[in-house]
Design an enzyme around this catalytic site. Structure first.
Site, PDB file in Angstrom:
ATOM      1  N   HIS A  92       0.773  -1.050  -0.055  1.00  0.00           N
ATOM      2  CA  HIS A  92      -0.037  -0.070   0.021  1.00  0.00           C
ATOM      3  C   HIS A  92       0.749   1.213  -0.024  1.00  0.00           C
ATOM      4  O   HIS A  92       0.499   2.274  -0.413  1.00  0.00           O
ATOM      5  CB  HIS A  92      -0.940  -0.061   1.286  1.00  0.00           C
ATOM      6  CG  HIS A  92      -0.158  -0.068   2.396  1.00  0.00           C
ATOM      7  ND1 HIS A  92       0.192  -1.112   3.160  1.00  0.00           N
ATOM      8  CD2 HIS A  92       0.087   1.098   3.477  1.00  0.00           C
ATOM      9  CE1 HIS A  92       0.747  -0.644   4.348  1.00  0.00           C
ATOM     10  NE2 HIS A  92       0.571   0.634   4.434  1.00  0.00           N
ATOM     11  N   HIS A 156       4.875   7.424  14.075  1.00  0.00           N
ATOM     12  CA  HIS A 156       3.791   6.389  14.322  1.00  0.00           C
ATOM     13  C   HIS A 156       4.470   5.032  14.481  1.00  0.00           C
ATOM     14  O   HIS A 156       5.560   4.963  14.225  1.00  0.00           O
ATOM     15  CB  HIS A 156       3.073   6.038  13.003  1.00  0.00           C
ATOM     16  CG  HIS A 156       3.696   5.537  11.558  1.00  0.00           C
ATOM     17  ND1 HIS A 156       4.915   6.405  10.970  1.00  0.00           N
ATOM     18  CD2 HIS A 156       3.551   4.512  11.068  1.00  0.00           C
ATOM     19  CE1 HIS A 156       5.325   5.583  10.245  1.00  0.00           C
ATOM     20  NE2 HIS A 156       4.385   4.637   9.938  1.00  0.00           N
TER      21      HIS A 156
END
Length: 289
Positions: A92, A156
């Site tokens: 992705h 993250h």
């Protein structure tokens, strides 16, 4: 999320204005195409297909193989070790930007460049900058209109398994690269969604997002002070989440642009989105004529 949609729309408009002859996308992988059986720090795809994880597009990329081979040779000649793959699989991190910018995987000729950000050991940031600079120098001497894309989150800490602590079946897959079963893929997807909900609610054990650090990183990119990032250690980056190492893709893309001379950031958007377990940003930049 109209505001975020506006940011993606701004990037899409920018890409349309550039109207590139070729797109070079620097992107990480999340143990979907690259595994510990053979984990290079970088790899250039001479041919590539997207695996379609997290409901992203699946299928072949339109890689200009001759140009890709020529580029790989030039990067090696510039002193940067760059393996090539004639059967690259991307996830992705590559497929989503191509869909959002161009509507499909094969709308433009694309050269994918994998930048390892998930599988230790990791090299220094200076190597990602050198990779981007070598690629940018190759295109600076040519006539193609090139769009450099850097894909990845900033701060993250997603629930990506680590080889040393993963359960035996998971560790085996991190090495072998066997395809996920349907059950494993669904568990991975639902687990990530649930972890995002916990992070947003303040009940997650994952590292919190650090917007100040994210903005400081974007400031350095905007001012062109890419060499200052050479002093950022892997330990420092890791304090902002395991996924924070994806800034390497951003650095490579901006270093490629900087090879053509000074540049100016025309658009900048940032938002910390705990539900998605990431600090998100969109920037666009052009050489200063």
């Amino acid at each position: 999320m109209a505001e975020g949609g506006g940011a993606v729309g701004a990037a899409r408009d920018f890409a349309a204005t550039v109207d590139p002859d070729v797109v070079v996308i620097f992107a990480p992988d999340h143990f979907n195409g690259f595994f510990y059986r053979q984990m290079p720090p970088f790899c250039l795809g001479v041919a590539a297909r997207a695996v379609g994880d997290y409901s992203s597009l699946a299928g072949d990329l339109a890689v200009p193989s001759g140009l890709a081979r020529e580029l790989a040779g030039a990067v090696l000649a510039a002193g940067v070790d760059l393996p090539v793959s004639h059967l690259m699989e991307v996830d992705h991190a590559t497929a989503q930007p191509l869909r959002e910018l161009f509507g499909s995987l094969d709308a433009r000729p694309v050269i994918p460049v994998f930048v390892n950000a998930a599988a230790p050991p990791l090299g220094p940031l200076s190597r990602a900058r050198a990779l981007g600079a070598a690629i940018g120098q190759f295109f600076a001497a040519r006539d193609e209109r090139v769009l450099f894309v850097g894909s990845g989150g900033i701060s993250h800490d997603p629930p990506v398994p680590a080889l040393d602590t993963a359960p035996a079946p998971v560790a085996e897959r991190l090495v072998s690269g066997r395809p996920l079963t349907a059950e494993e893929a669904e568990r991975k997807h639902t687990g990530a969604v649930a972890e995002g909900e916990r992070l947003a609610a303040g009940t997650s054990d994952r590292m919190a997002l650090t917007p100040d650090w994210d903005e400081a990183f974007l400031d350095l990119l905007a001012t062109g002070k890419l060499t200052e990032l050479d002093g950022w250690s892997n330990e420092e980056i890791g304090r902002h989440g395991g996924g924070a190492h994806e800034i390497r893709a951003w650095i490579a893309a901006y270093a490629a642009l900087a090879a053509a001379g000074p540049y100016e950031v025309g658009y900048r958007y940032y938002r910390a989105i705990p539900e998605y377990i990431a600090g998100f940003a969109v920037t666009t930049a052009l050489p200063v004529s």
